[in-house]
Design an enzyme around this catalytic site. Sequence first.
Site, mmCIF file in Angstrom:
data_model
loop_
_atom_site.group_PDB
_atom_site.id
_atom_site.type_symbol
_atom_site.label_atom_id
_atom_site.label_comp_id
_atom_site.label_asym_id
_atom_site.label_seq_id
_atom_site.Cartn_x
_atom_site.Cartn_y
_atom_site.Cartn_z
ATOM 1 N N ASP A 97 0.680 -1.069 -0.208
ATOM 2 C CA ASP A 97 0.097 -0.105 0.186
ATOM 3 C C ASP A 97 0.850 1.363 -0.384
ATOM 4 O O ASP A 97 1.899 1.621 0.862
ATOM 5 C CB ASP A 97 -0.882 -0.211 1.155
ATOM 6 C CG ASP A 97 -1.996 1.149 1.302
ATOM 7 O OD1 ASP A 97 -2.814 1.140 0.614
ATOM 8 O OD2 ASP A 97 -1.843 1.783 1.929
ATOM 9 N N GLU A 141 1.481 -0.615 -5.284
ATOM 10 C CA GLU A 141 0.384 0.287 -5.327
ATOM 11 C C GLU A 141 1.112 1.900 -5.146
ATOM 12 O O GLU A 141 1.735 2.158 -4.493
ATOM 13 C CB GLU A 141 -0.706 0.858 -4.196
ATOM 14 C CG GLU A 141 -2.117 1.796 -4.527
ATOM 15 C CD GLU A 141 -2.857 1.984 -3.246
ATOM 16 O OE1 GLU A 141 -3.551 3.233 -3.571
ATOM 17 O OE2 GLU A 141 -2.308 2.097 -2.300
#
Length: 756
Positions: A431, A484
């Site tokens: 993330d 990401e």
Amino acid sequence: MTTSVALDWVVQDGQRLAECRHDHPFSLLGPQSHEGQWIVRIWMPEASQVELLCDGRTTAMTTPNHSWIFEAALNQDPGRTYQLRVKRAGIVHEQHDPWAFHDEWMGEMDRHLFAEGNHHHIWQRMGAHLMEREGVEGVMFCLWAPRACSVAVLGELNGWDGRHHPMQRRQGGLWELFIPGFKEGTLYKYEIRTQDGHCYQKADPYGFQHEVRPATSSVVARLDRYQWQDEQWMRQRDSRNALDQPISVYEMHLGSWIHAATDEPYIELDGTPRAPVLAADMKPGARLLTYPELADQLIPYVKDRGFTHIELMPISEHPFDGSWGYQVTGWYAPTSRFGSPDEFRAFVDRCHAEGLGVIIDWVPGHFPKDGHGLAFFDGTHLYEHSDPRIGEHKEWGTLIFNYSRNEVRNFLVANLVYWFEQFHIDGIRVDAVASMLYRDYLRPDGEWIANEDGGRENTEAVRFLQQANHVLFQHFPGALSIAEESTTWPMVTQPTDMGGLGFNLKWNMGWMHDMLDYFELDPWFRQFHQNNITFSIWYTYTENFMLALSHDEVVHGKSNLLHKMPGDDWQKCANVRALLAYMWTHPGKKTIFMGMEFGQRSEWNVWGDLQWELLTHDPHKGLQKLVDDLNTFYKAEPALWKDDFDQYGFQWIDCNDNRHSIISFMRRESSGGTWLVVVANFTPQSHSNYRIGVPIGGYYEEVFNTDSSCYGGRNLGNMGGKNTDEFNIHGYEQSLELCLPALSVLVFRHDPKRSL
């Protein structure tokens, strides 16, 4: 018999023990050789009487120097397995002596590897480990807290009193203690006293299980009991190249997929009833499903939809539901909201048995400030930077790991190996990678510090990510590591030995933004924004991209996917069908968030669950059927995935008909298999005689049509297929004259066995 040990020395040590300030209890306690005798000395707060039971003899222990230091003299080495009969508050019990086990648990090589940041299995030494030492059962505790003044183990079995079990300081900032009698399921924490006199109660950074929120204690848990049944899956996974496989991912949040009523009991595997874990305070009648219940309900559902993988939003232990799991406090523990670590192992095992891979979101970029967590762990900024300009995300209220510290980097890299090795996961999605790569991420001028070269790049984080990915693929060559990363940082998916970050997939955030911006437009204005749907092809081979419509796009006022679309309800559904079909035929692996597969109408709410009642309505059934068939079709057609990252796999037929908002292209595989023609019409205007060029004459079977009535469409199409004409267009001598339904995507396959 009393000893001749200097009275002042023992009194001083006793005072330090009573004040929880002693860092070397083994220098005083346990069996001590002294002037030809053996002195057994113990520390037993609140005890009124202690007897030593050794070799069939009972010896009364005296307290000559301090009221809670008891000792007895023996003529020979008592060994380690002697017992103590303790009387405290009128209650007598027998126990083994924690200070009988002086030898170090962490070996020299372990310490060396940890100090240089290369102990990939450090969890096998750190944390709380059930074991038997010379026939004595108990738990070995090991903690890294180099600047602590003293550390003690708190637990249910010592009344949460830090005086009972002070730990021994070892080299390298480590603390150790073996406590006989502590068992599986015992709750515990560490009491850490700092150099300036403050006292903190911390959960175990390496704890393998934690209490259900809002409680914050760690739980002694086993790592070696579960019997895996997925040997074939694991062997096949590590023998294949993940990038030339079909990958279609169902991203989901375990706590908000579906709830059960609180009066629906769940019985654990050992037959004991389990207390319900409420989904949210504002929803008192609903409880979370357990890992076994999710295995029974979620796995068949995802398999029926045709996905290849489940991606779980963070399941590492976290205290606050509203963080969605992205503010982790228990890095080595699956959250107890849904059950035990072994129940999560069984969930993954079931996924593999049903042909589903498991990806988890991994969050090495930051951590919360909760008092029981990593923040200011030993009274210093141990895991984080001390300067908030590089050590804090003010906008998120979280702290940033100090990647320059070897032991911190080791904590994270070993954690990555731990999840793959202990829970057999198949991939990670990291993330907020951009927040790690840039020192000025979400920071105004003056609130960040440049790197050693004067730049904004966080070179320490770069080296950490490279190390993590290198170690991951060294141990698990068939794994997925997905970034990401929302900027244009170069070489994200290039190997580390070529200077890349080492991921093998990257979310294509540019594609996602362009697509949603385009589809939110009134279709009659899309002609002015044709670049939105074509631009991605010009850079798609610069990285190994995954196309993702994630949870981030259906929260914080962004609406749900269906409501982003213009037009009436039929047009909204048709737009979603067209978007998903274009996504599935575009180069790149696929990810969509739960609820998108059937047209969820409300925004995602972490405290709620999905609107399953919508599936009683035909438009939503149709969307779900579309996703089912897209996945089935996708997996059966190697042209759609075999060469996702090779330019041969895609070729435009026409991307310039912006007046009609129509595009056409081919997907093919380099090995010479079948190839497909895709035509997309992104306006509500149908066309009965639309012509596209094709490279080979013959019959083209219509193998997919989003306007099919089974998906909620109007059933316009090409009667199952079309023959080519000798009509030159788009640079080809052969062409197809097609019927293009409104807001649709059609796919054709050339059939060489059928004549013109």
